[in-house]
Design an enzyme around this catalytic site. Sequence first.
Site, PDB file in Angstrom:
ATOM      1  N   ASP A  52      38.127  27.831 -30.068  1.00  0.00           N
ATOM      2  CA  ASP A  52      37.341  25.935 -29.638  1.00  0.00           C
ATOM      3  C   ASP A  52      36.924  25.333 -30.699  1.00  0.00           C
ATOM      4  O   ASP A  52      36.779  24.226 -31.247  1.00  0.00           O
ATOM      5  CB  ASP A  52      36.456  25.896 -28.547  1.00  0.00           C
ATOM      6  N   ASN A  98      42.577  23.115 -27.094  1.00  0.00           N
ATOM      7  CA  ASN A  98      42.433  22.505 -25.732  1.00  0.00           C
ATOM      8  C   ASN A  98      41.130  22.352 -25.626  1.00  0.00           C
ATOM      9  O   ASN A  98      40.388  22.935 -24.387  1.00  0.00           O
ATOM     10  CB  ASN A  98      43.005  24.154 -24.576  1.00  0.00           C
ATOM     11  N   ASP A 333      30.592  26.709 -14.596  1.00  0.00           N
ATOM     12  CA  ASP A 333      31.705  28.088 -15.698  1.00  0.00           C
ATOM     13  C   ASP A 333      31.109  28.449 -15.132  1.00  0.00           C
ATOM     14  O   ASP A 333      32.253  29.960 -14.864  1.00  0.00           O
ATOM     15  CB  ASP A 333      31.201  27.513 -16.990  1.00  0.00           C
ATOM     16  N   GLU A 361      39.794  24.164 -18.069  1.00  0.00           N
ATOM     17  CA  GLU A 361      41.388  24.737 -18.393  1.00  0.00           C
ATOM     18  C   GLU A 361      42.815  24.422 -17.518  1.00  0.00           C
ATOM     19  O   GLU A 361      43.680  24.429 -18.097  1.00  0.00           O
ATOM     20  CB  GLU A 361      41.363  25.757 -19.595  1.00  0.00           C
ATOM     21  N   HIS A 405      40.279  30.604 -19.942  1.00  0.00           N
ATOM     22  CA  HIS A 405      39.590  31.881 -21.272  1.00  0.00           C
ATOM     23  C   HIS A 405      38.818  32.907 -19.736  1.00  0.00           C
ATOM     24  O   HIS A 405      38.808  34.097 -19.878  1.00  0.00           O
ATOM     25  CB  HIS A 405      38.973  32.151 -22.402  1.00  0.00           C
ATOM     26  N   ARG A 406      38.100  32.269 -18.520  1.00  0.00           N
ATOM     27  CA  ARG A 406      37.418  32.305 -18.143  1.00  0.00           C
ATOM     28  C   ARG A 406      38.228  32.901 -17.128  1.00  0.00           C
ATOM     29  O   ARG A 406      37.682  33.789 -16.309  1.00  0.00           O
ATOM     30  CB  ARG A 406      36.577  31.993 -17.316  1.00  0.00           C
ATOM     31  N   LYS A 440      39.171  31.524 -26.783  1.00  0.00           N
ATOM     32  CA  LYS A 440      38.870  30.505 -26.455  1.00  0.00           C
ATOM     33  C   LYS A 440      37.646  30.418 -26.578  1.00  0.00           C
ATOM     34  O   LYS A 440      37.349  29.657 -27.583  1.00  0.00           O
ATOM     35  CB  LYS A 440      39.082  29.699 -25.494  1.00  0.00           C
TER      36      LYS A 440
END
Length: 687
Positions: A52, A98, A333, A361, A405-406, A440
């Site tokens: 990012d 993204n 998040d 995402e 990623h999360r 990311k």
Amino acid sequence: MYDIPQLDLPPLHGASGTVRLPGSKSISNRVLLLAGLATGTTAVHALLDSDDTQVMLAALQTLGCRLHWQGGGDARVLHITGLGGRLLVHEADLFLGNAGTAMRPLAATLAVLATLQGGHFTLRGVPRMHERPIGDLVDALLPLGCDVQPLGRPGYPPLVVRGQPGGVLQARTPIRVRGDVSSQFLTALLMALPLAAVDSDVVIEVEGALISKPYIEITLNLLARFGIVVQRAGWQRFTIPQGSAYRSPGVLHVEGDASSASYFIAVGAIAAHGGAPLRIVGVGSDSIQGDIRFVDAAQAMGALVKSGPGWLEVHRGRWPLSALSMDCNAIPDAAMTLAVMALYAEGTTRLTGIASWRVKETDRIAAMAAELRKLGAHVVDGPDLIEVTPPEHWQAAAIRTYDDHRMAMCLSLAAFNPLAASGSGRPVPVRILDPGCVAKTFPDYFEALFGVAAAEHVPVIAIDGPTASGKGTLAAAVAQRLGYGLLDSGALYRAAGLAAVAAGISPDDEAGVAALARALPLRFGQGPEAGRTWLDGREVTEALRLESTGVLASRVSELPAVRLALHGLQLAFRRAPGLVADGRDMGTVVFADAALKVFLTASAEHRAERRHKQLISKGFPSNIADLRSDLEARDQRDMQRSVSPLKPAEDAQLLDNSDLSIEASVQQVLSWWRASGPLAGVLSSAS
Ligand code: DC
């Protein structure tokens, strides 16, 4: 970085040590854009290096900002010279991956600049970026007089923004923006509109309830550091004073990422049960990031947390964790981490206020529900809620990560299932598909996890065989495909031989060489230095590979005390997620419990030819017949010695690679691994 299709996590049962967090994504990308717009040069310390931030950096470079890196590693500093509010480049096509934190603010900023100074900019991203809404931001920009057009579906990127030099912005009437879909729309306007506050104040009014307020606080905080003091009336009305102009603060330190901290706070709450805490360095009690409030939620579930400026220490407290019922609007998040901590709680955890998950995402509510169910959890999902009840029977699962990623980082916490109080049955391994998506925001996430987590049983693949059979090449390739560590045990014997020569000790002096071997000052390069080796500070990469060193190694390896001295060092290579070890006695002695043992051979003729080619390519003249008789002599010595002689383990798979390509040998070993490794029979290879 695990840039591989899948990573198998062994069951983890404890954690302690220290994790150093990467820089905050939210702060990094805001700072980059503000520094890029400001007058002057900003020295940015501890900037996050991830997908990012890279798209943002590339965009700024395209727009004419000067970037200059200084120093390396953790001390790397970026000097960025801003545009001073004046466009240098008036036409560009920007690819923003993204990264919502790049797309939204850049769209607003370039729209404003193009309207005032003229320009034509296209902003695009990956396909998922083109499914993430931006219509509310566009709707806010149009009444200002900006020309913003979607290139595809209305309301979504890609977008074109353009204008003629000398245009005017209608900034005297309040600009209205919706606040209930993504707070990034408001952030984008707050970052873009100081450029429009030339003749008058600029007022932004939020329609609907503002979500994710802590992110707006980060924006306001950073704007202030760049000289823009926004006046705020509640969370509905924001005024940018007339005459605002971005000025570089000179130096800026980016905090560690509080959302990234959530995974390790969870690890501490679940697995730091051995007395020592898990220490997290990079964020702490002085954080400006909203996600630091995840600490409160983790404490409510049972974590014991101490904190100070720039650090946290987490211990397991209540166990099992307590189920939680919480509105997560303020920590969208980090709230994903709570959904996974729920696997270790007593009862049902209910998270609400998470509608924004659907436009991230991926659709994170659907994704989280699907993957938690695979593990055996009972999950209820709704438009803006998720309820998680821990599994009664944990199931081994191949976790999809949806290029998010999360998802990858959260679900990795399922590997601590041996600690779960709920459920019955055996610990299960967890497979993470596309683990590289963590790049990311946290490229070294798994390395950090394995650095603090303890696994009861780390899988080992042992590859033994005679000299020049190609086992080193095969082992390295298999380790790379699986994301496992690598032990070239021959290198340890070679280094012991070199150390003896350097110290003036005879290679036959058993006690003398063993004493050196016990404290071998050997260092294997990591990251960019991978493949290089140092002995006592001197680089020995080339010296280790010499034929004469191999002969030396063969001699010292006959000495039982030397073998014993190197034993512990070899065992220490056994670290999560797994190890591929090559040598002579990996399967028979050192890792006798290896889940897969391979005995690799090739005819003496083939091996001599390969060695010959290798030497010629390095510029060493050699003779095949001599090489062949040397390696046959070495085989004899390695096979006939009294301790740990070279021989196949009883349960070894025999592989003669005389007529096989390297890739064919790798595929053979991987197929044995699928059949006999820890996930054999639990998951089909397709999952
Ligand atoms: O694999 P290699 O050629 O780098 O090994 C060099 C020597 O070290 C080999 O001739 C025997 C010895 N060795 C050993 O005895 N046991 C091992 N596990 C690895 C190597």
